[in-house]
Design a protein around this motif. Sequence first.
Motif, PDB file in Angstrom:
ATOM      1  N   VAL A  21       0.854  -1.187   0.000  1.00 19.82           N
ATOM      2  CA  VAL A  21       0.000   0.000   0.000  1.00 19.82           C
ATOM      3  C   VAL A  21       0.889   1.235   0.000  1.00 19.82           C
ATOM      4  N   LYS A  22       0.678   2.129  -0.969  1.00 20.76           N
ATOM      5  CA  LYS A  22       1.474   3.346  -1.078  1.00 20.76           C
ATOM      6  C   LYS A  22       0.570   4.558  -0.824  1.00 20.76           C
ATOM      7  N   ARG A  23       1.123   5.537  -0.113  1.00 18.43           N
ATOM      8  CA  ARG A  23       0.363   6.748   0.204  1.00 18.43           C
ATOM      9  C   ARG A  23       1.155   7.981  -0.208  1.00 18.43           C
ATOM     10  N   PRO A  24       0.487   9.077  -0.495  1.00 23.61           N
ATOM     11  CA  PRO A  24       1.185  10.282  -0.957  1.00 23.61           C
ATOM     12  C   PRO A  24       2.197  10.785   0.073  1.00 23.61           C
ATOM     13  N   LEU A  25       3.360  11.201  -0.415  1.00 21.93           N
ATOM     14  CA  LEU A  25       4.395  11.737   0.460  1.00 21.93           C
ATOM     15  C   LEU A  25       4.961  13.001  -0.156  1.00 21.93           C
ATOM     16  N   THR A  26       5.044  14.042   0.655  1.00 21.26           N
ATOM     17  CA  THR A  26       5.631  15.314   0.233  1.00 21.26           C
ATOM     18  C   THR A  26       6.797  15.636   1.151  1.00 21.26           C
ATOM     19  N   LEU A  27       7.953  15.930   0.557  1.00 23.32           N
ATOM     20  CA  LEU A  27       9.141  16.284   1.329  1.00 23.32           C
ATOM     21  C   LEU A  27       9.734  17.571   0.781  1.00 23.32           C
ATOM     22  N   ASN A  28       9.810  18.580   1.622  1.00 17.43           N
ATOM     23  CA  ASN A  28      10.478  19.831   1.301  1.00 17.43           C
ATOM     24  C   ASN A  28      11.599  20.042   2.317  1.00 17.43           C
ATOM     25  N   LEU A  29      12.833  20.035   1.842  1.00 21.92           N
ATOM     26  CA  LEU A  29      13.998  20.238   2.701  1.00 21.92           C
ATOM     27  C   LEU A  29      14.744  21.448   2.172  1.00 21.92           C
ATOM     28  N   ARG A  30      14.780  22.512   2.969  1.00 25.98           N
ATOM     29  CA  ARG A  30      15.351  23.773   2.491  1.00 25.98           C
ATOM     30  C   ARG A  30      16.369  24.313   3.485  1.00 25.98           C
ATOM     31  N   ASN A  31      17.452  24.866   2.973  1.00 26.81           N
ATOM     32  CA  ASN A  31      18.405  25.656   3.766  1.00 26.81           C
ATOM     33  C   ASN A  31      18.919  24.920   5.007  1.00 26.81           C
ATOM     34  N   SER A  32      19.093  23.621   4.895  1.00 25.36           N
ATOM     35  CA  SER A  32      19.413  22.799   6.051  1.00 25.36           C
ATOM     36  C   SER A  32      20.734  22.068   5.873  1.00 25.36           C
ATOM     37  N   ILE A  33      21.226  21.480   6.949  1.00 27.86           N
ATOM     38  CA  ILE A  33      22.440  20.672   6.940  1.00 27.86           C
ATOM     39  C   ILE A  33      22.070  19.260   7.356  1.00 27.86           C
ATOM     40  N   VAL A  34      22.403  18.285   6.528  1.00 31.25           N
ATOM     41  CA  VAL A  34      22.164  16.877   6.822  1.00 31.25           C
ATOM     42  C   VAL A  34      23.527  16.190   6.826  1.00 31.25           C
ATOM     43  N   TRP A  35      24.045  15.928   8.016  1.00 26.72           N
ATOM     44  CA  TRP A  35      25.401  15.398   8.127  1.00 26.72           C
ATOM     45  C   TRP A  35      25.455  14.405   9.279  1.00 26.72           C
ATOM     46  N   GLY A  36      26.465  13.548   9.255  1.00 32.50           N
ATOM     47  CA  GLY A  36      26.611  12.577  10.326  1.00 32.50           C
ATOM     48  C   GLY A  36      27.776  11.652  10.059  1.00 32.50           C
ATOM     49  N   SER A  37      27.791  10.547  10.761  1.00 24.72           N
ATOM     50  CA  SER A  37      28.923   9.628  10.707  1.00 24.72           C
ATOM     51  C   SER A  37      28.831   8.617   9.575  1.00 24.72           C
ATOM     52  N   LEU A  38      27.695   8.547   8.870  1.00 21.97           N
ATOM     53  CA  LEU A  38      27.538   7.597   7.771  1.00 21.97           C
ATOM     54  C   LEU A  38      27.734   8.282   6.422  1.00 21.97           C
ATOM     55  N   GLU A  39      28.069   7.478   5.399  1.00 21.93           N
ATOM     56  CA  GLU A  39      28.221   8.040   4.053  1.00 21.93           C
ATOM     57  C   GLU A  39      26.885   8.466   3.460  1.00 21.93           C
ATOM     58  N   ASP A  40      25.816   7.792   3.896  1.00 20.62           N
ATOM     59  CA  ASP A  40      24.476   8.133   3.419  1.00 20.62           C
ATOM     60  C   ASP A  40      23.609   8.523   4.599  1.00 20.62           C
ATOM     61  N   GLU A  41      23.306   9.811   4.712  1.00 22.87           N
ATOM     62  CA  GLU A  41      22.451  10.299   5.792  1.00 22.87           C
ATOM     63  C   GLU A  41      21.069  10.706   5.271  1.00 22.87           C
ATOM     64  N   LEU A  42      20.789  10.341   4.012  1.00 24.54           N
ATOM     65  CA  LEU A  42      19.481  10.613   3.413  1.00 24.54           C
ATOM     66  C   LEU A  42      19.035   9.389   2.639  1.00 24.54           C
ATOM     67  N   PHE A  43      17.790   8.946   2.885  1.00 25.27           N
ATOM     68  CA  PHE A  43      17.231   7.812   2.158  1.00 25.27           C
ATOM     69  C   PHE A  43      15.782   8.134   1.845  1.00 25.27           C
ATOM     70  N   VAL A  44      15.465   8.213   0.544  1.00 24.21           N
ATOM     71  CA  VAL A  44      14.104   8.530   0.105  1.00 24.21           C
ATOM     72  C   VAL A  44      13.624   7.362  -0.764  1.00 24.21           C
ATOM     73  N   LYS A  45      13.061   6.376  -0.123  1.00 21.84           N
ATOM     74  CA  LYS A  45      12.662   5.163  -0.818  1.00 21.84           C
ATOM     75  C   LYS A  45      11.469   5.444  -1.738  1.00 21.84           C
TER      76      LYS A  45
END
Length: 502
Positions: free
Chosen positions: A384-408
């Motif tokens: 079952v899939k449902r609508p998803l809206t993502l707005n990411l603005r003017n932000s810092i996404v950082w951490g200890s992993l090589e991939d800190e963002l996952f948008v399946k």
Amino acid sequence: MLTLLPGCEPKENLVQTSGSLEFRSEFRTDTVLFDTVFTTIKTVTKRLWVYNRNRGAVKTDISLAGAAGTPFSVIINGDARPSAQDVTIRGRDSLLVLVRAVLGDNGQATTAKQFLVTDDLRFRTNGNEQVVRLVAYGQNAYFHRADFINTDTTWPTDKPHVIINSNYAAGGQVYQVGVVVAQNATLRIPKGARIYLHAGAYLQVNGTLLVNDLTEPAAFVPTDTVKANNANIVRFQGDRLEPYYAEVPGQWGGIVFTGTSKDNRIRYAEIKNATFGALLISPDNPTARRPDLTMENSVVRNISGSNVSFANANASSGGGIMSFSGTVTATNCLFTNCGEFAVLGVGGGIYNFNFCTFANFTPSFRRETASLTFTNEDAVNPQVKRPLTLNLRNSIVWGSLEDELFVKNHPEYAALSIRNSLLRTKEYATTPAVIGAAGVNLINTEPLFKRTSFTNPDYTLQDNSPATAPRRPAAGTVPPRDLRNLLRKMNTPSLGAYEHNK
């Protein structure tokens, strides 16, 4: 020869008529200290080691000076009792005494001031009396056990609030309940409130939660700098106040927003040491009944459900924000040291982040999941899939992993916009559908925080940070002030929650 054998008894068993004892409790030699204890709640158990450094055994009488009126209790040789006579401690051996306390309310109506409670634990050995001081700093509080808030309520701030799960029977079932805000009711938590939650406790919001809300007069003077120790910040944390637990994740449940919850707003708050900071969930009808939360100028840190042994043993995952088909808007917020996710969005939903810092280094445990993780798949039925809206603005996404963002399944989203942000991502480094055209975002460029140590981090930016001088104007709305309430550079503001000011 047989008559001489009794004389061969080991010297450490022979009771001598002189000598005294030595004591050790944590880092002290003559005091057992309970630092900040909420009244009516049993304290942790403290250990007092009693050492006999003499070659021979000694007998000692042990007693609490306060007797029946004392808030302290002791366990001697496995027995809970206020006194014990002729306790033998062999030569060069030790005795363990366990100490606990339950402090009563001292009748003070106000605040935050602690009060002192003391007693003496006396040892009389070979005619010598030695005393170990028992000291507890008490704190009166408002206690909430299975507290159902059915009408609009504002919590006073003259004393802390302590939430403790308690049994509640309904429909033939028994539930563990802390505080529940009923549908159509509003709980207001004003500036300066301190909320402590016992192991496993939750604040459940079926109605509305307003923390440091805009309707509150002069919560923050616009020209004030909001430092980490600002008295007006509302703080949510566990009720274990010993220094050891100051930064330990998973000590309490979290804040739950159910499907009937709406118009929730958290401003100038700190949520720490929980299994999750905020959980938005609408299991019945996730498209028609969607809980929503707006966060501004707040910090969520030290969050994890992994290997929790004393708060929520059934938890396998945790997150700063965990949303199941909810709506989340965050501005000027910091998410850090979140063991599984800084933000997890499952089953669709709407997510808007502007000038936020996700600095997820998790030094105290192993993390294998991206800090920001989103999927349009239902948590129970992935088909079952449902609508998803993502707005990411003017932000810092950082951490200890090589991939800190996952948008399946990102091609299926209703909308996906990531603009003017600094991202750590290997998977999407060359995926324009996610990160936009070249130059729209800063990709895999070290943000140069001032300090990322676990004990004393500082996620403001160094002078030469690439996040301090964006090559283009900010994307969308620029809040006039940052997380600390400092003025933003409106034309070319710094990325993340903190505006850089030399």
